[in-house]
Write a protein that holds these residues in place. Structure first.
Motif, mmCIF file in Angstrom:
data_model
loop_
_atom_site.group_PDB
_atom_site.id
_atom_site.type_symbol
_atom_site.label_atom_id
_atom_site.label_comp_id
_atom_site.label_asym_id
_atom_site.label_seq_id
_atom_site.Cartn_x
_atom_site.Cartn_y
_atom_site.Cartn_z
ATOM 1 N N ALA A 142 -0.880 -2.864 40.018
ATOM 2 C CA ALA A 142 -1.378 -2.496 38.917
ATOM 3 C C ALA A 142 -2.487 -1.152 39.216
ATOM 4 O O ALA A 142 -2.902 -1.261 40.298
ATOM 5 C CB ALA A 142 -2.502 -3.449 38.242
ATOM 6 N N LEU A 182 1.220 -10.863 39.005
ATOM 7 C CA LEU A 182 0.463 -9.607 38.491
ATOM 8 C C LEU A 182 -0.297 -10.105 37.264
ATOM 9 O O LEU A 182 -0.276 -9.503 36.297
ATOM 10 C CB LEU A 182 1.471 -8.491 38.077
ATOM 11 C CG LEU A 182 1.014 -7.039 37.913
ATOM 12 C CD1 LEU A 182 0.571 -6.477 39.456
ATOM 13 C CD2 LEU A 182 1.954 -6.114 37.147
ATOM 14 N N ALA A 185 -2.444 -7.354 35.667
ATOM 15 C CA ALA A 185 -1.853 -6.331 34.848
ATOM 16 C C ALA A 185 -1.701 -6.929 33.429
ATOM 17 O O ALA A 185 -1.639 -6.055 32.566
ATOM 18 C CB ALA A 185 -0.574 -5.975 35.318
ATOM 19 N N SER A 186 -1.646 -8.145 33.385
ATOM 20 C CA SER A 186 -1.418 -8.594 31.866
ATOM 21 C C SER A 186 -2.758 -8.936 31.188
ATOM 22 O O SER A 186 -2.970 -9.423 30.145
ATOM 23 C CB SER A 186 -0.528 -10.032 31.853
ATOM 24 O OG SER A 186 -1.327 -10.941 32.754
ATOM 25 N N LEU A 211 2.947 -0.253 30.493
ATOM 26 C CA LEU A 211 3.381 -1.618 29.647
ATOM 27 C C LEU A 211 2.443 -1.078 28.240
ATOM 28 O O LEU A 211 1.799 -0.561 27.980
ATOM 29 C CB LEU A 211 2.158 -2.485 30.393
ATOM 30 C CG LEU A 211 2.940 -2.655 31.614
ATOM 31 C CD1 LEU A 211 1.996 -4.019 32.464
ATOM 32 C CD2 LEU A 211 4.263 -3.504 31.709
ATOM 33 N N PHE A 260 6.871 -8.694 35.223
ATOM 34 C CA PHE A 260 5.660 -8.876 34.183
ATOM 35 C C PHE A 260 6.066 -9.742 33.032
ATOM 36 O O PHE A 260 6.278 -9.276 31.743
ATOM 37 C CB PHE A 260 5.603 -7.269 33.513
ATOM 38 C CG PHE A 260 5.518 -6.305 34.619
ATOM 39 C CD1 PHE A 260 4.340 -5.954 34.944
ATOM 40 C CD2 PHE A 260 6.739 -5.606 34.941
ATOM 41 C CE1 PHE A 260 4.145 -5.001 36.032
ATOM 42 C CE2 PHE A 260 6.557 -4.547 35.898
ATOM 43 C CZ PHE A 260 5.285 -4.278 36.638
ATOM 44 N N GLU A 263 5.044 -9.572 28.914
ATOM 45 C CA GLU A 263 4.513 -8.242 28.702
ATOM 46 C C GLU A 263 5.683 -7.604 28.071
ATOM 47 O O GLU A 263 7.015 -7.677 28.085
ATOM 48 C CB GLU A 263 4.209 -7.488 29.921
ATOM 49 C CG GLU A 263 3.090 -7.993 30.576
ATOM 50 C CD GLU A 263 1.761 -7.704 29.868
ATOM 51 O OE1 GLU A 263 1.701 -6.809 29.008
ATOM 52 O OE2 GLU A 263 0.741 -8.508 29.730
ATOM 53 N N ILE A 265 7.486 -3.823 28.018
ATOM 54 C CA ILE A 265 7.796 -2.803 29.026
ATOM 55 C C ILE A 265 8.227 -1.522 28.120
ATOM 56 O O ILE A 265 9.023 -1.515 27.574
ATOM 57 C CB ILE A 265 8.594 -3.027 30.015
ATOM 58 C CG1 ILE A 265 8.226 -4.074 30.922
ATOM 59 C CG2 ILE A 265 9.001 -1.651 30.808
ATOM 60 C CD1 ILE A 265 9.342 -4.583 31.858
#
Length: 751
Positions: A142, A182, A185-186, A211, A260, A263, A265
Motif C-alpha cells: 500500500a 493487504l 489497503a482496504s 483502487l 485485493f 476491492e 480495481i
C-alpha cells in the motif's frame, strides 16, 4: 572551412550508434531471433546510457553547472536534445517490435498471447501457475497518495471476474488467503497512514494499482506490486503447435483481485524506473576500498530516479501519482505502447527448436598456430601467437593459465582482472596455482562499472585462496589486459606474457571481436614486470622498452606517431593512419587527426561506437573517413596502424581515445613486432575497412549512410570474411600436417 562545430556531441553520437544497432533489428535479411536480439541490445544499451550519462547530466543541471560541451551545448540543452532523441528512438523500438518482429515471429511459430486470447486450456494453465508460483511470492504494498486528486469516472474492471464467468463462475480459495495480505489497503484509515513509496529495484517492472475510493471524500488509494528480479517474465503456454507465451505482468493483471479481495480495481499499469548509477568514488576518503565499493553498489540501488517508463494506457491521474511519488524529472517520463524492459527479450532468443531463425553457426575454431599435443610454453618459445577472437577460440588463453597453474616449473603468475564471468576458469586457475604454492598476484579492478559486486566476490574468494590481491591504483581504473607468467627453464628464468584488447572472460569472448598477443619476447617480459611493479607497489614506473602505459606515456606516444606521419607527408612521402577503435572522443587526439588531414595524410578509421570527430569537412577533415561495423559480433578490438615511411608500425591497445582512457585509467599500448602477427593484424584492418555489407559511413552532418559496393566489386561482409579466413587457415595447417611424414623406427630388440 565550415562554420559548423568542429566536434559532434558525445551523447548524441552515442544515440546514433544505438540507432545503427536498431537498424540491424529492422533488417529483414537477418534471421528473426537475431533481429530480436539486436532489439534487446538497444534496450540494454539505452538502460546503461540513461543510468550513467543522463544521470550525470541531470546531476550537473541540478547543481547549476551549465558549462558548454565542445559543441557549445549547455547541460540543459544537451538534456533537451537527448530526451527528444530518446523519445523518437523508443517509438522506433516499439514499432519494430509490435509491427514487424512480433507478427513475423508469430507466423514462424513464436507468438505472444494477450489475456483475452487465451484458450480455455491455456487459461487453466495460467491460473494454476499463478496460484502455485506467482501469488505466494509477490507482495502488494500500500502507498500513501501524496496529493488530493479528483476521482475520474473510469469504471472498475476485473479481468479475474470476467475469466471466472467464462469458466462457469468458479471462485478460487486463493482470494481468501489474500484477506490478511493487504488489509490496510482496504481500510479507509490507511489512506493517510500507508507507507511511503517502496524502494523498488532499479530497472525492474512493477504494477501500479489504483483502487476505487471507499467513499465520496476518500483519497484515491494506490498499491504497488513489485516483481523484483523475477526471471519468469515469459510464461510458456500449452499450444497445439509452435511456441506461445504470455508476459508475467499480464498474468498478474488478470488475477489482481486475489491480492485485493472485496476491492474494486480501477486500473493497473506496468511501470519501470531507472535510477542514477553514476555515483562517484572518493578514494582519498576511502580507507577500505572493498567496503567502500560495496557501499556504492548498495547506494546505486537507491539512486535518484532518472527515467520513468509506464504503459501508455495509464490514466492521467495514475501517471501524475507516479511522477509525484518517485519524483520523476520533467521530460523523462516515457509512455510505452508495448511491453516494458525490451532487454528482457534476450531470454526469448535462446528458445529451443527455432534454429532456422538464427544465424548459421560460426563456432570458435582452434588456432592453426597451436598444437593440442604440445605444451603452449613450447609453442610460444618458438613464435609469438596472435589470436583473433571469437574466430579463434579463447580456450587457448584459458589453457595457458591452466598449464601455468599445474606446471611445477612455473614460479609466479601476475594478472589483471577487469570483467570476468560468473564461473571464471581463469579465476579458478589462479586459485589453484596459489594453492600449489606458486606466487600469484591478481590486480582486481573493483571499479568496473556494473561488475563491482562480482569483482568484490572474486577478490574475497581469491584472498581466501592465498592470492595476493591488489585493488588497482588509487585514483585510476586499471583497464589494461595483461598476464605475466614466470617459469624456470634450463637456460634460466623465462617470462611469458599475454596482452589483450578484451577482458579475461570466456563467455563474452564468444561474441566480442578482440585480439590476443602471447609472447616470450624478452623486452615485453621486462615491460610486463615493470608494469606490475608499478601498479602493485610504490615504485615509480620505469621507462618501458616497448609498451606504453596510460596515463603516463600512451597519449604522448600516439601523438608522436601521428606527428611523424604529418612530417613525412610534408616531405612529400607517403603517409597513412588506420585506426580501429570503439570510441573517439578526446579533443586533443581529434585535433591531431585534423592536423594530419590538413597536411594531406590519409586517415581511415573504423569506430564502432561514439565518434566526436566530424569527417569530410573541406579544409578540416576531407582526408578522414569514418566507418563502423555492426554485425553478429561486437567489434571490440583496438588496433592501430601507421605507415611510418614503409616500416609499418602496428599496435594493439586496451584503450579507446577518450579522456577517461588516456588520462584516468591504467591502459596499455603494445607494439606488435613479429612479422607474421603484424601481417595478420593488417589483414584484419583491411578486411574491416573493405566491408560493404555491414559497414556504415559517418557523414559530416553526423548521420550514417550504408557503404555501397560498386557494381563491379564483390560484396564483403568483414566478419564472415574473417571467419572463412580462419577456417581456411586451419584446413591449410591440417593439410600441411598430413604432408609431413615421420618414419616409424623399429624398437631396439638387443636390450
Amino acid at each position: 572551412m565550415s562554420a559548423e562545430p568542429r566536434f559532434f556531441n558525445r551523447e548524441l553520437s552515442w544515440l546514433e550508434f544505438n540507432q545503427r544497432v536498431l537498424d540491424e533489428a529492422s533488417d529483414s535479411s537477418i534471421p528473426l531471433l537475431e533481429r530480436l536480439k539486436f532489439l534487446a541490445i538497444t534496450a540494454s544499451n539505452l538502460d546503461e546510457f540513461t543510468m550513467v550519462r543522463v544521470g550525470s547530466l541531470q546531476m550537473l543541471e541540478a547543481e547549476g553547472d551549465m558549462r558548454p560541451d565542445p559543441v557549445g551545448l549547455t547541460t540543459t540543452q544537451q538534456l533537451k536534445a537527448i530526451g527528444e532523441r530518446m523519445q523518437s528512438f523508443m517509438a522506433q523500438q516499439y514499432h519494430c517490435l509490435l509491427s514487424d518482429l512480433e507478427p513475423a515471429l508469430a507466423a514462424a511459430g513464436m507468438r505472444r498471447v494477450q489475456p483475452k486470447e487465451l484458450t480455455e486450456r491455456q487459461a487453466q494453465h495460467v491460473e494454476k501457475l499463478f496460484d502455485q508460483e506467482v501469488f505466494p511470492i509477490l507482495t502488494p504494498l500500500a502507498v500513501a497518495c501524496p496529493a488530493v486528486s479528483p476521482v475520474d469516472t473510469m469504471n472498475p474492471t476485473s479481468t479475474e471476474s470476467n475469466l471466472r464467468k467464462a469458466k462457469g463462475g468458479k471462485k478460487k480459495s486463493a482470494a481468501a488467503k489474500a484477506a490478511d495480505t493487504l488489509a490496510s489497503a482496504s481500510d479507509s484509515s490507511a489512506d493517510f497512514d500507508a507507507p511511503r513509496f517502496p524502494p523498488l529495484i532499479n530497472n525492474s517492472i512493477s504494477l501500479c494499482v489504483r483502487l476505487a475510493p471507499n467513499n465520496e471524500t476518500s483519497l484515491p488509494r494506490y498499491a504497488i506490486v513489485p516483481f523484483g528480479r523475477n526471471r519468469q517474465r515469459f510464461i510458456t503456454l500449452p499450444a497445439e503447435s509452435g511456441f506461445s507465451y504470455i508476459l508475467l505482468e499480464d498474468v498478474v493483471s488478470m488475477f489482481l483481485g486475489r491480492f485485493f479481495p472485496g476491492e474494486s480495481i480501477v486500473e493497473s499499469v506496468a511501470f519501470r524506473l531507472t535510477r542514477n548509477a553514476d555515483l562517484e568514488l572518493k578514494e582519498d576518503q576511502a580507507s577500505d576500498l572493498l567496503s567502500t565499493m560495496q557501499e556504492i553498489v548498495n547506494a546505486r540501488r537507491q539512486g535518484d530516479c532518472v527515467r520513468l517508463e509506464l504503459a501508455d494506457h495509464a490514466s492521467s491521474q495514475l501517471r501524475e501519482f507516479l511522477e509525484d511519488a518517485i519524483d520523476a524529472p520533467d521530460r523523462w517520463v516515457f509512455l510505452a505502447p508495448g511491453p516494458l524492459d525490451l532487454a528482457a527479450y534476450f531470454r526469448l532468443c535462446d528458445s529451443q527448436g527455432f534454429e532456422a531463425l538464427r544465424y548459421e553457426p560460426w563456432p570458435s575454431l582452434p588456432s592453426p598456430q597451436i598444437s593440442p599435443s604440445e605444451s603452449l610454453f613450447e609453442t610460444i618459445s618458438r613464435q609469438d601467437v596472435m589470436l583473433c577472437h571469437p574466430y579463434e577460440s579463447f580456450d587457448t588463453v584459458v589453457r595457458l593459465l591452466d598449464e601455468a597453474a599445474d606446471d611445477p616449473d612455473v614460479l609466479a603468475i601476475k594478472q589483471t582482472l577487469y570483467r570476468t564471468s560468473a564461473n571464471s576458469p581463469i579465476v579458478a586457475a589462479l586459485k589453484r596455482a596459489a594453492q600449489k604454492g606458486k606466487y600469484v598476484t591478481a590486480v582486481v579492478e573493483l571499479k568496473a562499472r556494473f561488475d563491482e559486486q562480482r569483482n568484490i566476490e572474486w577478490a574475497r574468494d581469491l584472498e581466501r585462496a592465498d592470492v595476493q590481491v591488489v585493488y588497482g591504483v588509487r585514483g585510476l581504473k586499471t583497464h589494461a589486459k595483461i598476464c605475466l607468467i614466470v617459469r624456470r627453464e634450463p637456460q634460466g628464468i623465462q617470462r611469458y606474457v599475454h596482452f589483450g584488447t578484451g577482458n579475461y572472460n570466456e563467455i563474452t569472448s564468444r561474441i566480442y571481436s578482440d585480439v590476443s598477443l602471447i609472447s616470450c619476447n624478452d623486452d615485453l617480459g621486462s615491460d610486463a614486470t615493470a608494469f606490475f611493479n608499478a601498479v602493485t607497489g610504490y615504485s615509480q614506473p620505469q621507462r618501458f622498452r616497448q609498451i606504453e602505459m596510460a596515463p603516463l606515456g600512451l597519449r604522448e606516444k600516439l601523438l608522436e606517431m601521428i606527428e611523424a606521419e604529418i612530417d613525412r607527408k610534408r616531405h612529400k612521402q607517403r603517409a597513412m593512419i588506420i585506426g580501429k577503435l570503439n570510441a573517439l572522443v578526446d579533443e586533443k587526439m581529434i585535433e591531431a587527426l585534423y592536423a594530419a588531414s590538413q597536411a594531406g595524410v590519409k586517415v581511415r578509421l573504423s569506430i564502432r561506437g561514439v565518434c566526436c570527430l566530424r569527417p569530410g569537412v573541406p579544409g578540416l577533415s576531407e582526408n578522414i573517413t569514418v566507418t563502423g561495423v555492426i554485425d553478429r559480433f561486437l567489434e571490440h578490438a583496438r588496433i592501430l596502424y601507421f605507415y611510418h615511411g614503409g616500416d609499418e608500425r602496428v599496435f594493439i591497445s586496451s584503450a579507446d581515445w577518450m579522456p577517461r582512457n588516456l588520462d584516468r585509467r591504467v591502459e596499455l599500448l603494445v607494439p606488435v613486432e613479429d612479422k607474421t602477427c603484424r601481417r595478420n593484424l593488417i589483414t584484419i584492418l583491411k578486411t574491416i575497412l573493405a566491408d560493404n555489407v555491414k559497414a556504415r559511413r559517418l557523414q559530416s552532418d553526423g548521420s550514417y549512410e550504408p557503404v555501397r559496393a560498386p557494381s563491379t566489386s564483390p560484396l564483403v561482409r568483414s566478419q564472415e570474411a574473417l571467419y572463412r579466413r580462419t577456417s581456411e587457415a586451419i584446413e591449410d595447417a591440417s593439410r600441411a600436417a598430413l604432408a609431413t611424414f615421420e618414419p616409424h623406427r623399429a624398437a631396439n630388440h638387443d636390450e
